[in-house]
Design a protein around this motif. Sequence first.
Motif, PDB file in Angstrom:
ATOM      1  N   ALA A  39      42.427 -16.409 -19.752  1.00  0.00           N
ATOM      2  CA  ALA A  39      42.868 -17.334 -20.795  1.00  0.00           C
ATOM      3  C   ALA A  39      42.016 -18.603 -20.844  1.00  0.00           C
ATOM      4  O   ALA A  39      41.862 -19.209 -21.891  1.00  0.00           O
ATOM      5  CB  ALA A  39      44.332 -17.697 -20.583  1.00  0.00           C
ATOM      6  N   ASN A  40      41.404 -18.973 -19.705  1.00  0.00           N
ATOM      7  CA  ASN A  40      40.552 -20.173 -19.695  1.00  0.00           C
ATOM      8  C   ASN A  40      39.107 -19.864 -20.072  1.00  0.00           C
ATOM      9  O   ASN A  40      38.249 -20.731 -19.977  1.00  0.00           O
ATOM     10  CB  ASN A  40      40.631 -20.888 -18.341  1.00  0.00           C
ATOM     11  CG  ASN A  40      40.012 -20.096 -17.204  1.00  0.00           C
ATOM     12  OD1 ASN A  40      39.385 -19.063 -17.419  1.00  0.00           O
ATOM     13  ND2 ASN A  40      40.200 -20.569 -15.989  1.00  0.00           N
ATOM     14  N   GLY A  41      38.824 -18.627 -20.492  1.00  0.00           N
ATOM     15  CA  GLY A  41      37.503 -18.274 -20.983  1.00  0.00           C
ATOM     16  C   GLY A  41      36.584 -17.606 -19.980  1.00  0.00           C
ATOM     17  O   GLY A  41      35.477 -17.204 -20.318  1.00  0.00           O
ATOM     18  N   GLU A  42      37.010 -17.468 -18.730  1.00  0.00           N
ATOM     19  CA  GLU A  42      36.181 -16.820 -17.714  1.00  0.00           C
ATOM     20  C   GLU A  42      36.025 -15.325 -18.038  1.00  0.00           C
ATOM     21  O   GLU A  42      37.002 -14.638 -18.332  1.00  0.00           O
ATOM     22  CB  GLU A  42      36.832 -16.963 -16.337  1.00  0.00           C
ATOM     23  CG  GLU A  42      36.125 -16.205 -15.235  1.00  0.00           C
ATOM     24  CD  GLU A  42      36.957 -16.091 -13.973  1.00  0.00           C
ATOM     25  OE1 GLU A  42      36.423 -15.549 -12.997  1.00  0.00           O
ATOM     26  OE2 GLU A  42      38.130 -16.525 -13.953  1.00  0.00           O
ATOM     27  N   GLU A  43      34.803 -14.855 -17.973  1.00  0.00           N
ATOM     28  CA  GLU A  43      34.548 -13.435 -18.209  1.00  0.00           C
ATOM     29  C   GLU A  43      35.002 -12.636 -16.988  1.00  0.00           C
ATOM     30  O   GLU A  43      34.490 -12.817 -15.888  1.00  0.00           O
ATOM     31  CB  GLU A  43      33.059 -13.201 -18.460  1.00  0.00           C
ATOM     32  CG  GLU A  43      32.725 -11.766 -18.790  1.00  0.00           C
ATOM     33  CD  GLU A  43      31.257 -11.576 -19.051  1.00  0.00           C
ATOM     34  OE1 GLU A  43      30.871 -11.502 -20.230  1.00  0.00           O
ATOM     35  OE2 GLU A  43      30.489 -11.531 -18.066  1.00  0.00           O
TER      36      GLU A  43
END
Length: 109
Positions: A39-43
Motif C-alpha cells: 500500500a505504501n508503493g513498495e514493489e
Amino acid sequence: MQHPFRQEKSIFDGQFLLITEDNEFRMSLWVKGFGIHSANGEEVLPLESSFNLIRYEESGNSLIVHFDVYPNGRKQYDAEINLFNRTFTYNKQTMGLDKFVGTFMSIQD
C-alpha cells in the motif's frame, strides 16, 4: 505516464495492490501481466508482462494465482503467494518471492 491498460485492485484489506496490465503481443492476443505493490508503493512482486493472470483469490494470508506464461499458454500454473512472509509455494516447494519470476521463466526454457 500510466499505461492505458493498467489497473490496480486493492487486496488484503488495502494492505497490497494487485497491478494488472493488458498487453497485445500479437494481433488480438492479449496477455494480462501482473505484479504486486504494498500500500505504501513498495514493489513486492515486479510486474511481469509475459505472465498472463487467469484468475486469483485471497485465502487466509495467501494470494492464490492461476496463470500461464506467454508464449506457451498451453501450460498453466497455480502458485500460492504469502505476501506477508514474501514467499510463494509451487509444487509443494516454498521459496522466497524474489525467485517467483525466475522460477516460472526457467520452466519455459
